[in-house]
Scaffold this motif. Structure first.
Motif, PDB file in Angstrom:
ATOM      1  N   ARG A  27       0.828  -1.199   0.000  1.00 32.93           N
ATOM      2  CA  ARG A  27       0.000   0.000   0.000  1.00 32.93           C
ATOM      3  C   ARG A  27       0.866   1.255   0.000  1.00 32.93           C
ATOM      4  NH1 ARG A  27      -4.600  -1.881   4.402  1.00 32.93           N
ATOM      5  NH2 ARG A  27      -5.408  -3.610   3.164  1.00 32.93           N
ATOM      6  N   THR A  28       0.236   2.383  -0.219  1.00 35.75           N
ATOM      7  CA  THR A  28       0.938   3.649  -0.333  1.00 35.75           C
ATOM      8  C   THR A  28       1.697   3.953   0.949  1.00 35.75           C
ATOM      9  OG1 THR A  28      -0.813   4.442  -1.777  1.00 35.75           O
ATOM     10  CG2 THR A  28       0.691   6.074  -0.862  1.00 35.75           C
ATOM     11  N   PHE A  29       3.012   3.844   0.874  1.00 34.79           N
ATOM     12  CA  PHE A  29       3.818   3.961   2.076  1.00 34.79           C
ATOM     13  C   PHE A  29       3.853   5.378   2.611  1.00 34.79           C
ATOM     14  CE2 PHE A  29       6.291   1.986   5.105  1.00 34.79           C
ATOM     15  CZ  PHE A  29       7.464   2.675   5.350  1.00 34.79           C
ATOM     16  N   SER A  30       3.532   6.354   1.789  1.00 32.09           N
ATOM     17  CA  SER A  30       3.560   7.740   2.252  1.00 32.09           C
ATOM     18  C   SER A  30       2.516   8.007   3.329  1.00 32.09           C
ATOM     19  CB  SER A  30       3.353   8.692   1.078  1.00 32.09           C
ATOM     20  OG  SER A  30       2.100   8.451   0.469  1.00 32.09           O
ATOM     21  N   ARG A  31       1.573   7.115   3.513  1.00 31.94           N
ATOM     22  CA  ARG A  31       0.537   7.290   4.533  1.00 31.94           C
ATOM     23  C   ARG A  31       0.956   6.728   5.895  1.00 31.94           C
ATOM     24  NH1 ARG A  31      -4.481   4.944   0.896  1.00 31.94           N
ATOM     25  NH2 ARG A  31      -4.295   6.436  -0.822  1.00 31.94           N
ATOM     26  N   TYR A  32       2.151   6.179   5.964  1.00 32.68           N
ATOM     27  CA  TYR A  32       2.573   5.474   7.163  1.00 32.68           C
ATOM     28  C   TYR A  32       3.678   6.210   7.904  1.00 32.68           C
ATOM     29  CZ  TYR A  32      -0.038   1.376   5.661  1.00 32.68           C
ATOM     30  OH  TYR A  32      -1.034   0.522   5.299  1.00 32.68           O
ATOM     31  N   ASP A  83      25.452   0.002  20.379  1.00 34.82           N
ATOM     32  CA  ASP A  83      24.408   0.029  19.362  1.00 34.82           C
ATOM     33  C   ASP A  83      24.268  -1.311  18.640  1.00 34.82           C
ATOM     34  OD1 ASP A  83      25.533   3.329  18.566  1.00 34.82           O
ATOM     35  OD2 ASP A  83      23.733   2.802  19.712  1.00 34.82           O
ATOM     36  N   THR A  84      25.129  -2.255  18.954  1.00 29.03           N
ATOM     37  CA  THR A  84      25.049  -3.572  18.339  1.00 29.03           C
ATOM     38  C   THR A  84      23.708  -4.221  18.655  1.00 29.03           C
ATOM     39  OG1 THR A  84      27.441  -3.922  18.388  1.00 29.03           O
ATOM     40  CG2 THR A  84      26.048  -5.883  18.318  1.00 29.03           C
ATOM     41  N   ALA A  85      22.984  -4.611  17.614  1.00 28.41           N
ATOM     42  CA  ALA A  85      21.642  -5.164  17.785  1.00 28.41           C
ATOM     43  C   ALA A  85      21.092  -5.542  16.417  1.00 28.41           C
ATOM     44  CB  ALA A  85      20.709  -4.155  18.453  1.00 28.41           C
ATOM     45  N   VAL A  86      19.947  -6.190  16.436  1.00 27.39           N
ATOM     46  CA  VAL A  86      19.153  -6.356  15.221  1.00 27.39           C
ATOM     47  C   VAL A  86      18.186  -5.187  15.154  1.00 27.39           C
ATOM     48  CG1 VAL A  86      17.523  -7.798  13.966  1.00 27.39           C
ATOM     49  CG2 VAL A  86      19.372  -8.865  15.282  1.00 27.39           C
ATOM     50  N   TYR A  87      18.173  -4.503  14.032  1.00 30.35           N
ATOM     51  CA  TYR A  87      17.340  -3.325  13.844  1.00 30.35           C
ATOM     52  C   TYR A  87      16.151  -3.669  12.963  1.00 30.35           C
ATOM     53  CZ  TYR A  87      20.797  -0.341  16.028  1.00 30.35           C
ATOM     54  OH  TYR A  87      21.642   0.253  16.943  1.00 30.35           O
ATOM     55  N   TYR A  88      14.984  -3.202  13.392  1.00 27.45           N
ATOM     56  CA  TYR A  88      13.737  -3.463  12.681  1.00 27.45           C
ATOM     57  C   TYR A  88      13.085  -2.137  12.293  1.00 27.45           C
ATOM     58  CZ  TYR A  88      14.155  -8.012  14.985  1.00 27.45           C
ATOM     59  OH  TYR A  88      14.601  -9.229  15.434  1.00 27.45           O
ATOM     60  N   CYS A  89      12.522  -2.092  11.101  1.00 30.54           N
ATOM     61  CA  CYS A  89      11.655  -0.967  10.763  1.00 30.54           C
ATOM     62  C   CYS A  89      10.210  -1.437  10.860  1.00 30.54           C
ATOM     63  CB  CYS A  89      11.969  -0.383   9.395  1.00 30.54           C
ATOM     64  SG  CYS A  89      11.557  -1.411   7.990  1.00 30.54           S
ATOM     65  N   ALA A  90       9.329  -0.478  11.112  1.00 35.43           N
ATOM     66  CA  ALA A  90       7.918  -0.782  11.284  1.00 35.43           C
ATOM     67  C   ALA A  90       7.093   0.378  10.757  1.00 35.43           C
ATOM     68  CB  ALA A  90       7.606  -1.042  12.750  1.00 35.43           C
ATOM     69  N   ALA A  91       5.845   0.090  10.394  1.00 33.36           N
ATOM     70  CA  ALA A  91       4.967   1.086   9.788  1.00 33.36           C
ATOM     71  C   ALA A  91       3.661   1.192  10.551  1.00 33.36           C
ATOM     72  CB  ALA A  91       4.701   0.726   8.328  1.00 33.36           C
ATOM     73  N   ASP A  92       3.187   2.434  10.692  1.00 34.26           N
ATOM     74  CA  ASP A  92       1.961   2.748  11.431  1.00 34.26           C
ATOM     75  C   ASP A  92       1.120   3.677  10.549  1.00 34.26           C
ATOM     76  OD1 ASP A  92       1.366   4.848  14.372  1.00 34.26           O
ATOM     77  OD2 ASP A  92       0.007   3.520  13.275  1.00 34.26           O
ATOM     78  N   LEU A  93      -0.039   3.206  10.093  1.00 33.67           N
ATOM     79  CA  LEU A  93      -0.882   3.975   9.183  1.00 33.67           C
ATOM     80  C   LEU A  93      -1.326   5.288   9.816  1.00 33.67           C
ATOM     81  CD1 LEU A  93      -2.376   4.081   6.474  1.00 33.67           C
ATOM     82  CD2 LEU A  93      -4.302   2.916   7.609  1.00 33.67           C
ATOM     83  N   TRP A  94      -1.083   6.377   9.130  1.00 30.03           N
ATOM     84  CA  TRP A  94      -1.415   7.741   9.587  1.00 30.03           C
ATOM     85  C   TRP A  94      -0.786   8.063  10.946  1.00 30.03           C
ATOM     86  CZ3 TRP A  94      -2.877   9.654   5.293  1.00 30.03           C
ATOM     87  CH2 TRP A  94      -3.832   9.040   4.477  1.00 30.03           C
ATOM     88  N   GLY A  95       0.297   7.396  11.248  1.00 22.24           N
ATOM     89  CA  GLY A  95       0.874   7.542  12.577  1.00 22.24           C
ATOM     90  C   GLY A  95       1.550   8.887  12.819  1.00 22.24           C
ATOM     91  N   SER A  96       1.668   9.238  14.076  1.00 20.97           N
ATOM     92  CA  SER A  96       2.254  10.517  14.475  1.00 20.97           C
ATOM     93  C   SER A  96       3.726  10.391  14.846  1.00 20.97           C
ATOM     94  CB  SER A  96       1.492  11.087  15.667  1.00 20.97           C
ATOM     95  OG  SER A  96       1.580  10.204  16.766  1.00 20.97           O
ATOM     96  N   GLY A  97       4.305   9.225  14.635  1.00 25.93           N
ATOM     97  CA  GLY A  97       5.693   9.023  15.038  1.00 25.93           C
ATOM     98  C   GLY A  97       5.768   8.582  16.481  1.00 25.93           C
ATOM     99  N   ASN A  98       4.859   7.704  16.850  1.00 26.85           N
ATOM    100  CA  ASN A  98       4.770   7.230  18.232  1.00 26.85           C
ATOM    101  C   ASN A  98       5.941   6.326  18.586  1.00 26.85           C
ATOM    102  OD1 ASN A  98       3.675   5.802  20.660  1.00 26.85           O
ATOM    103  ND2 ASN A  98       1.875   7.006  20.115  1.00 26.85           N
ATOM    104  N   SER A  99       6.381   6.412  19.829  1.00 32.62           N
ATOM    105  CA  SER A  99       7.501   5.568  20.261  1.00 32.62           C
ATOM    106  C   SER A  99       7.055   4.181  20.708  1.00 32.62           C
ATOM    107  CB  SER A  99       8.249   6.250  21.400  1.00 32.62           C
ATOM    108  OG  SER A  99       7.404   6.402  22.522  1.00 32.62           O
ATOM    109  N   ALA A 100       5.756   3.981  20.883  1.00 33.38           N
ATOM    110  CA  ALA A 100       5.254   2.702  21.394  1.00 33.38           C
ATOM    111  C   ALA A 100       5.185   1.667  20.276  1.00 33.38           C
ATOM    112  CB  ALA A 100       3.876   2.899  22.006  1.00 33.38           C
ATOM    113  N   SER A 101       5.882   0.566  20.437  1.00 35.54           N
ATOM    114  CA  SER A 101       5.944  -0.448  19.383  1.00 35.54           C
ATOM    115  C   SER A 101       4.573  -1.043  19.073  1.00 35.54           C
ATOM    116  CB  SER A 101       6.914  -1.550  19.775  1.00 35.54           C
ATOM    117  OG  SER A 101       6.503  -2.193  20.974  1.00 35.54           O
TER     118      SER A 101
END
Length: 117
Positions: A27-32, A83-101
């Motif tokens: 889906r349109t990623f610009s909405r996330y 900073d060594t870790a596995v890094y994940y990206c995630a998407a939230d529809l119409w999200g405000s940039g919330n820190s809660a996973s």
């Protein structure tokens, strides 16, 4: 359905940098809103940074503030061994940039970042 793939992990020396990107399809990623999270061995997953769907709001954890920069395209950083870790990206529809996973609906499989001292 949004499919996310993290790109850009690897091995880097302390003080170096990596550009992590989140390739999205569906889906349109610009909405996330986008969030970056990480999980080190033996530790709980933590929020690293997030950006709202408009790009106008960002969040950084205290542990990376001043060293990581998130944009709608990628995340850049100046790295330390912790900073060594596995890094994940995630998407939230119409999200405000919330820190809660829990706000994020779609997740990538993760990319490993290893920082040597």
């Amino acid at each position: 359905q949004v499919r996310l793939v993290e790109v850009g992990g690897g091995l880097v020396q302390a003080g170096g940098s990596l550009t992590l990107s989140c390739a999205a399809s569906g889906r349109t990623f610009s909405r996330y809103a986008m969030g970056w999270f990480r999980q080190a061995a033996g530790k709980e997953r933590e929020t690293v940074a997030a950006i709202s769907w408009t790009g106008g709001n960002t969040y950084y954890s205290d542990s990376v503030k001043g060293r990581f920069t998130i944009s709608r395209d990628n995340a850049k950083n100046s790295l330390k061994p912790e900073d060594t870790a596995v890094y994940y990206c995630a998407a939230d529809l119409w999200g405000s940039g919330n820190s809660a996973s829990g706000m994020y609906d779609y997740w990538g499989q993760g990319t490993r970042v290893t920082v040597s001292s």
